[in-house]
Design a protein around this motif. Structure first.
Motif, mmCIF file in Angstrom:
data_model
loop_
_atom_site.group_PDB
_atom_site.id
_atom_site.type_symbol
_atom_site.label_atom_id
_atom_site.label_comp_id
_atom_site.label_asym_id
_atom_site.label_seq_id
_atom_site.Cartn_x
_atom_site.Cartn_y
_atom_site.Cartn_z
ATOM 1 N N ASP A 1 0.811 -1.200 0.000
ATOM 2 C CA ASP A 1 0.000 0.000 0.000
ATOM 3 C C ASP A 1 0.852 1.261 0.000
ATOM 4 O O ASP A 1 0.352 2.352 -0.135
ATOM 5 N N GLY A 2 2.150 1.147 0.250
ATOM 6 C CA GLY A 2 3.034 2.293 0.187
ATOM 7 C C GLY A 2 3.066 3.135 1.449
ATOM 8 O O GLY A 2 3.778 4.118 1.522
ATOM 9 N N GLY A 3 2.288 2.774 2.477
ATOM 10 C CA GLY A 3 2.271 3.547 3.709
ATOM 11 C C GLY A 3 3.434 3.198 4.618
ATOM 12 O O GLY A 3 4.164 2.237 4.389
ATOM 13 N N LEU A 4 3.589 4.015 5.647
ATOM 14 C CA LEU A 4 4.620 3.747 6.632
ATOM 15 C C LEU A 4 4.235 2.533 7.466
ATOM 16 O O LEU A 4 3.074 2.357 7.810
ATOM 17 N N GLN A 5 5.215 1.742 7.803
ATOM 18 C CA GLN A 5 4.977 0.649 8.732
ATOM 19 C C GLN A 5 5.681 0.998 10.031
ATOM 20 O O GLN A 5 6.827 1.448 10.023
ATOM 21 N N THR A 6 4.971 0.798 11.146
ATOM 22 C CA THR A 6 5.515 1.140 12.453
ATOM 23 C C THR A 6 5.357 -0.041 13.399
ATOM 24 O O THR A 6 4.528 -0.921 13.167
ATOM 25 N N ASP A 7 6.150 -0.026 14.472
ATOM 26 C CA ASP A 7 5.945 -1.005 15.527
ATOM 27 C C ASP A 7 5.081 -0.367 16.613
ATOM 28 O O ASP A 7 4.632 0.776 16.466
ATOM 29 N N LEU A 8 4.840 -1.078 17.705
ATOM 30 C CA LEU A 8 3.950 -0.567 18.748
ATOM 31 C C LEU A 8 4.529 0.603 19.523
ATOM 32 O O LEU A 8 3.802 1.289 20.245
ATOM 33 N N ASP A 9 5.828 0.853 19.387
ATOM 34 C CA ASP A 9 6.449 2.012 20.036
ATOM 35 C C ASP A 9 6.594 3.188 19.083
ATOM 36 O O ASP A 9 7.237 4.185 19.413
ATOM 37 N N GLY A 10 6.003 3.108 17.891
ATOM 38 C CA GLY A 10 6.013 4.221 16.954
ATOM 39 C C GLY A 10 7.243 4.321 16.074
ATOM 40 O O GLY A 10 7.336 5.245 15.277
ATOM 41 N N HIS A 11 8.199 3.390 16.203
ATOM 42 C CA HIS A 11 9.365 3.409 15.312
ATOM 43 C C HIS A 11 8.908 3.157 13.874
ATOM 44 O O HIS A 11 8.131 2.235 13.628
ATOM 45 N N VAL A 12 9.393 3.948 12.930
ATOM 46 C CA VAL A 12 9.115 3.684 11.522
ATOM 47 C C VAL A 12 10.084 2.589 11.085
ATOM 48 O O VAL A 12 11.282 2.657 11.343
ATOM 49 N N LEU A 13 9.545 1.561 10.433
ATOM 50 C CA LEU A 13 10.339 0.403 10.049
ATOM 51 C C LEU A 13 10.858 0.508 8.623
ATOM 52 O O LEU A 13 10.178 1.037 7.741
ATOM 53 N N GLN A 14 12.043 -0.042 8.412
ATOM 54 C CA GLN A 14 12.619 -0.123 7.079
ATOM 55 C C GLN A 14 11.840 -1.155 6.268
ATOM 56 O O GLN A 14 11.162 -2.008 6.838
ATOM 57 N N PRO A 15 11.947 -1.111 4.942
ATOM 58 C CA PRO A 15 11.311 -2.153 4.137
ATOM 59 C C PRO A 15 11.850 -3.527 4.543
ATOM 60 O O PRO A 15 12.995 -3.644 4.990
ATOM 61 N N PRO A 16 11.049 -4.572 4.382
ATOM 62 C CA PRO A 16 11.489 -5.905 4.795
ATOM 63 C C PRO A 16 12.753 -6.354 4.065
ATOM 64 O O PRO A 16 12.893 -6.151 2.863
ATOM 65 N N ALA A 17 13.651 -7.001 4.807
ATOM 66 C CA ALA A 17 14.850 -7.603 4.225
ATOM 67 C C ALA A 17 14.455 -8.923 3.574
ATOM 68 O O ALA A 17 13.302 -9.365 3.669
ATOM 69 N N ALA A 18 15.398 -9.559 2.919
ATOM 70 C CA ALA A 18 15.128 -10.830 2.231
ATOM 71 C C ALA A 18 14.581 -11.885 3.195
ATOM 72 O O ALA A 18 13.757 -12.707 2.816
ATOM 73 N N ASP A 19 15.017 -11.831 4.457
ATOM 74 C CA ASP A 19 14.542 -12.811 5.439
ATOM 75 C C ASP A 19 13.241 -12.380 6.118
ATOM 76 O O ASP A 19 12.740 -13.042 7.011
ATOM 77 N N GLY A 20 12.685 -11.229 5.716
ATOM 78 C CA GLY A 20 11.426 -10.737 6.257
ATOM 79 C C GLY A 20 11.572 -9.832 7.464
ATOM 80 O O GLY A 20 10.592 -9.264 7.925
ATOM 81 N N ALA A 21 12.794 -9.708 7.994
ATOM 82 C CA ALA A 21 13.012 -8.855 9.169
ATOM 83 C C ALA A 21 12.873 -7.385 8.794
ATOM 84 O O ALA A 21 13.236 -6.981 7.690
ATOM 85 N N GLN A 22 12.315 -6.611 9.704
ATOM 86 C CA GLN A 22 12.184 -5.170 9.510
ATOM 87 C C GLN A 22 12.789 -4.456 10.706
ATOM 88 O O GLN A 22 12.281 -4.567 11.817
ATOM 89 N N ASP A 23 13.863 -3.745 10.489
ATOM 90 C CA ASP A 23 14.512 -2.983 11.545
ATOM 91 C C ASP A 23 13.981 -1.560 11.548
ATOM 92 O O ASP A 23 13.612 -1.020 10.505
ATOM 93 N N PRO A 24 13.930 -0.930 12.734
ATOM 94 C CA PRO A 24 13.494 0.464 12.789
ATOM 95 C C PRO A 24 14.533 1.403 12.183
ATOM 96 O O PRO A 24 15.727 1.114 12.185
ATOM 97 N N ILE A 25 14.051 2.521 11.650
ATOM 98 C CA ILE A 25 14.934 3.580 11.166
ATOM 99 C C ILE A 25 15.288 4.416 12.389
ATOM 100 O O ILE A 25 14.394 4.981 13.040
ATOM 101 N N PRO A 26 16.570 4.476 12.756
ATOM 102 C CA PRO A 26 16.966 5.173 13.981
ATOM 103 C C PRO A 26 16.473 6.626 14.020
ATOM 104 O O PRO A 26 16.653 7.382 13.066
#
Length: 71
Positions: A1-26
Motif C-alpha cells: 500500500d506504500g504507507g509507513l509501517q511502524t511497531d507498537l512504540d512508533g518506530h518507523v520500520l525499514q522495508p522488509p529484508a530478504a529474510d522478512g526482518a524489519q529494523d526500525p529507522i533510527p
C-alpha cells in the motif's frame, strides 16, 4: 500500500529484508494518521472518528514514552 509501517512504540520500520526482518529507522517515529490510525486504519475505512481516537492517544503516549526513554 506504500504507507509507513511502524511497531507498537512508533518506530518507523525499514522495508522488509530478504529474510522478512524489519529494523526500525533510527530516530524516526510516527503517530496518529502517519502511523495508520487515522482514516480508519486498524479499525476499518468506515469507522467513526471517535472509534479510533483512543488508539491515537494511547499510541501517541506510548511513542512519547519510547522517545523519552531513548528507545
Amino acid at each position: 500500500d506504500g504507507g509507513l509501517q511502524t511497531d507498537l512504540d512508533g518506530h518507523v520500520l525499514q522495508p522488509p529484508a530478504a529474510d522478512g526482518a524489519q529494523d526500525p529507522i533510527p530516530g524516526l517515529y510516527a503517530v496518529g494518521e502517519a502511523a495508520g490510525f487515522g482514516g480508519g486504519g486498524i479499525h476499518g475505512l468506515r469507522s467513526l472518528e471517535g472509534t479510533f481516537l483512543g488508539t491515537c492517544i494511547l499510541g501517541g503516549r506510548r511513542t512519547g514514552q519510547a522517545i523519552a526513554g531513548g528507545g
